[in-house]
Design a protein around this motif. Structure first.
Motif, short mmCIF file in Angstrom:
data_model
loop_
_atom_site.label_atom_id
_atom_site.label_comp_id
_atom_site.label_asym_id
_atom_site.label_seq_id
_atom_site.Cartn_x
_atom_site.Cartn_y
_atom_site.Cartn_z
N ALA A 33 0.85 -1.20 0.00
CA ALA A 33 0.00 0.00 0.00
C ALA A 33 0.88 1.24 0.00
O ALA A 33 2.03 1.21 0.44
N LEU A 34 0.31 2.33 -0.52
CA LEU A 34 0.94 3.65 -0.44
C LEU A 34 0.19 4.47 0.59
O LEU A 34 -1.02 4.33 0.76
N ALA A 35 0.90 5.36 1.27
CA ALA A 35 0.26 6.22 2.28
C ALA A 35 0.81 7.63 2.15
O ALA A 35 2.01 7.82 1.98
N ASN A 36 -0.09 8.61 2.23
CA ASN A 36 0.30 10.00 2.01
C ASN A 36 -0.47 10.92 2.95
O ASN A 36 -1.63 10.68 3.26
N LEU A 37 0.20 11.97 3.40
CA LEU A 37 -0.44 13.00 4.22
C LEU A 37 -0.46 14.31 3.44
O LEU A 37 0.51 14.66 2.75
N ARG A 120 -5.37 3.27 9.80
CA ARG A 120 -6.38 2.99 8.77
C ARG A 120 -5.84 1.99 7.75
O ARG A 120 -6.56 1.09 7.30
N VAL A 121 -4.57 2.13 7.39
CA VAL A 121 -3.98 1.19 6.44
C VAL A 121 -3.96 -0.22 7.04
O VAL A 121 -4.32 -1.20 6.37
N GLU A 127 -1.84 -7.67 7.35
CA GLU A 127 -0.57 -8.35 7.11
C GLU A 127 0.61 -7.38 7.07
O GLU A 127 1.78 -7.81 7.06
N ALA A 128 0.37 -6.08 7.04
CA ALA A 128 1.45 -5.08 6.98
C ALA A 128 2.33 -5.19 8.23
O ALA A 128 1.83 -5.23 9.36
N ASN A 129 3.63 -5.21 8.01
CA ASN A 129 4.55 -5.29 9.16
C ASN A 129 5.77 -4.39 8.99
O ASN A 129 6.75 -4.53 9.73
#
Length: 771
Positions: A33-37, A120-121, A127-129
């Motif tokens: 996933a990508l995450a942005n603020l 939220r992600v 499974e994100a670690n």
């Protein structure tokens, strides 16, 4: 390669975060996933928060990245401001708010918006670690990402951390930006904010050779850094290598507008943009992996050190007669809850805290040790755990480490930067009924004068901290002058990028060496390099001495002790260090610490670690008694002990530990022998502090190691012409069951001790004396 991680990639649109993502993939991890603020709604299309934490310029085009990289994109509005402006994040986290609620002091910090985003992600991707970022030199950014990531049980990854300082497989001229260009990264400049960088650079590809030269020229005239780490410019990546990038970003001329700010600042704002699809042939190529430069594991000088060690005799000679222990520690019954307290001018030492009387449960022993330590600190010394700068943990078995570590970590839960430490397991050498012994060094000056290196992010640079400890902690000699003692944590041979113990097989390194020693040579060199890199980062110029903890069988301990001594001697006597000049940082990659610039007004160079000399012979004068000698590098090697133990962390065969001196002149005293003792020492030029290594060569007829130690220390006083050294802090490494309370010393109950010549000792003593 290490365990595959499922990575959330923090992306700002800038070059560094996307290039770091490519390194995550190259290291075998999976981007999920990508995450942005982004700035608050209503801030205006030209909004740029000018945050030390987030890049927000160009944020309107960020929604395109999810489709281009075929990854879900999560976005979160930034709320709050930089409430906690300390370089190391978390200084306010446990402070009470005006309303008396703990933790509220940072609830409105802009960093906490990242926590909401990652929560939220993870709700959608349990499974994100891991979480990746593009931090290169900014401790300010790195510590905040670490704080949030670790609270979310995410391993922080920053493969660009200290990247320009790392060794290259081949000579290079333009470094990081050239490496980005090699894999097809197209990063357009969308903001300029430094002298010499005009708005005609906007929308230029910063990775292109011509643009790099323009920026380098401006940097030379006006200062700053070509990488943009000091806020000189910001970028937006519009294309990258296939198949990671399935398309690029196109923006028409009428969709771009220049916004002029104050002080020569200019940025682009966008009213639109679209995705340009790559054709099928472009989308199937993966040559970028072949073009991606991965830094070499070993620096030039340590690669050469390994070659030197490999050239030494691969087959140990028959073992000489060994020193027989007169009284093993297992037969000692009088340890109980005795501890040592030795107070000095800058530091005090609390040694040998144990708790056998609570039973054989190691966790319960550690719990009692924790309470005893707190009582000593608070009731007897009127200090707190915040003043602890170094800890030694001696276990019976490494199997007990998780239980001990959990209780130990509770001591520092309110402290963003815990002390440095070394941990060893001594097996059956431990005193009867004792499973854990803890000793600590306590600094007597206020915390604001101390500096710590606490990096919990995985990178190529050095191993990340994976527990409640820091890589290093410094204690200044005085608050009003330069110079400090630097305590370095034990360094084991982990490959920084994977955090796995290095082996030649894992690196596909061919060799014709005895199998059980081939990996030891590599581990010796790599762990020593970690010690050097951490030392340079802390401005260490000289070591007071070094200790190599070893795990070995009876058949190879002598050889391993000799080999580690050779490594210590070899790295101090390399003459032609300048042969590695082709590994130097390109001049156009020198960058600045923007946090330091804003806080102090100083544009302090960040890439100074590789420029620091270690050893720095300019710091040192050599003495033999009262006679000043001409400097001889071969005779000017800090003292050394090799200490055999039962186990080391992560199954390592070697762990290096040392205390350094930073920015203070040093006197070095040659190694001499007197009767049954050998001695080597270094001191501050002012003689306010001295560290001496004393070797006891054999047991006397009575086997009274305490009496022998006292005799050796009195001989040391005579040689150094200093009184009361016998009352300085002493650390004794020995296999002999010693009454530590009678000697007044910290004791490491090891299997054997060896000196720098490869000779076994009855005991090794390190005396730390503060006048």
């Amino acid at each position: 390669m290490g365990r595959e991680l499922n990575v959330i990639a923090l992306v700002s649109g800038g070059k560094d975060s996307f290039f770091s993502l490519l390194h995550c993939i190259a290291n075998g991890h999976q981007a999920i996933a990508l995450a942005n603020l982004y700035p608050p709604d209503g801030a205006g299309v030209e909004s740029d928060l000018n945050s030390l934490m987030y890049q927000t310029v160009g944020h309107t085009l960020l929604p395109l990245y999810g489709e281009i990289l075929s990854l879900p994109l999560y976005r979160q509005e930034i709320h709050g401001t930089a409430v906690d402006q300390a370089m190391d994040y978390g200084t306010l986290r446990n402070a009470p708010s005006p309303q008396g609620k703990p933790g509220c002091a940072t609830e409105e910090d802009e960093t906490e918006s990242m926590l909401k985003l990652l929560q939220r992600v993870k709700e959608n991707h349990p499974e994100a670690n891991a979480v990746s970022s593009g931090a290169i030199f900014s401790t300010y950014q790195r510590t905040r990402i670490e704080s949030v990531g670790l609270r979310m049980a995410l391993t922080p990854l920053a493969y660009l951390w200290q990247y320009p300082e790392l060794p290259t497989p081949k000579p290079r001229s333009a470094g990081l930006l050239e490496d980005m260009a090699a894999v097809g990264l197209d990063a357009r400049i969308i903001k300029v904010a430094s002298g010499g960088l005009d708005d005609d650079l906007l929308w230029e590809n910063v990775c292109a050779e011509g643009t790099r030269k323009k920026i380098a020229g401006a940097v030379q005239r006006f200062g700053g850094g070509v990488l943009g780490e000091g806020g000189e410019y910001e970028t937006l990546v519009v294309d990258g290598p296939s198949p990671v990038w399935t398309g690029g970003i196109d923006v028409r001329a009428d969709q771009k507008m220049i916004y002029q700010g104050g002080g020569g600042e200019a940025c682009l704002t966008f009213t639109g943009g679209c995705i340009r699809r790559k054709d099928e042939k472009q989308g199937q190529t993966s040559t970028w992996l072949e073009n991606l430069r991965l830094p070499s594991l070993l620096d030039f000088e340590f690669k050469r050190l390994l070659e030197t060690l490999d050239d030494e005799d691969s087959h140990p000679s028959a073992a000489d007669s060994r020193i027989s222990t007169v009284l093993p520690f297992a037969a000692v019954h009088d340890w109980e809850d005795k501890y040592q307290l030795c107070e000095g001018k800058w530091t005090s030492r609390i040694s040998n805290i144990s708790a056998p009387f609570v039973g054989n449960d190691t966790g319960k022993q550690m719990e009692k040790i924790k309470h005893t330590l707190l009582w000593i600190l608070e009731e007897k010394m009127h200090h707190s755990v915040l003043e602890i700068v170094f800890a030694t943990i001696v276990l019976r078995s490494m199997d007990d480490f998780p239980a001990v570590n959990e209780v130990y970590g509770e001591l520092f839960s309110a402290k963003p930067n815990p002390p440095a430490r070394v941990t060893v397991a001594c097996g059956e050498s431990m005193p009867q009924g004792i499973n854990v012994i803890v000793s600590v060094v306590v600094a007597l000056q206020p915390d604001r004068y101390r500096h710590r290196l606490h990096i919990q992010t995985r990178s190529y640079w050095a191993p990340a901290n994976i527990g409640p400890y820091s890589q290093a902690t410094s204690v200044p000699f005085e608050t009003n002058r330069a110079g400090a003692l630097v305590y370095i944590a034990g360094q084991i041979p982990l490959v920084p990028a994977s955090m796995e113990v290095v082996t030649r097989a894992s690196l596909d390194m061919a060799h014709k060496l005895v199998p059980n020693l081939a990996d030891f040579r590599l581990q010796t060199s790599l762990a020593l390099q970690h010690l050097w890199r951490v030392g340079k980062a802390m401005n260490v110029g000289w070591w007071t001495g070094g200790v190599a903890f070893l795990v070995a069988g009876k058949e190879d301990i002598k050889y391993k002790a000799s080999l580690s001594a050779s490594a210590w001697r070899g790295i101090h006597t390399q003459r032609d260090r300048d042969e590695g000049a082709d590994q130097a940082i390109p001049s156009d990659e020198v960058d600045f610490d923007v946090w330091n610039q804003q806080q102090t007004g100083n544009r302090t160079l960040k890439t100074v670690h590789s420029e620091n000399k270690l050893p720095d012979f300019a710091m040192v004068s050599i003495k033999n008694g009262n006679t000043q000698e001409e400097k001889d590098v071969n005779a000017c090697i800090p003292p050394f002990f090799a200490v055999e133990v039962a186990q080391l962390p992560r199954g390592s065969e070697i762990e290096w530990q040392a205390v350094g001196i930073s920015r203070a002149p040093v006197r070095f005293f040659r190694t001499t022998s007197e009767h049954n003792f050998s001695m080597a020492a270094c001191s501050m030029a002012s003689n306010e502090m001295m560290v001496c290594f004393v070797g006891i060569k054999s047991f006397d007829a009575k086997g009274d190691i305490v009496a022998q130690s006292e005799e050796a220390l009195l001989a040391l006083e005579r040689r150094m012409k200093m009184s009361d050294m016998i009352n300085g802090h002493k650390t004794v490494y020995t296999s002999h069951g010693i009454d530590h309370f009678r000697l007044g010393a910290q004791v490491i109950p090891c299997k054997s001790v060896w000196d720098s010549s490869g000779a076994e000792l009855a005991a090794g003593i390190v005396v730390h004396y503060e006048v």
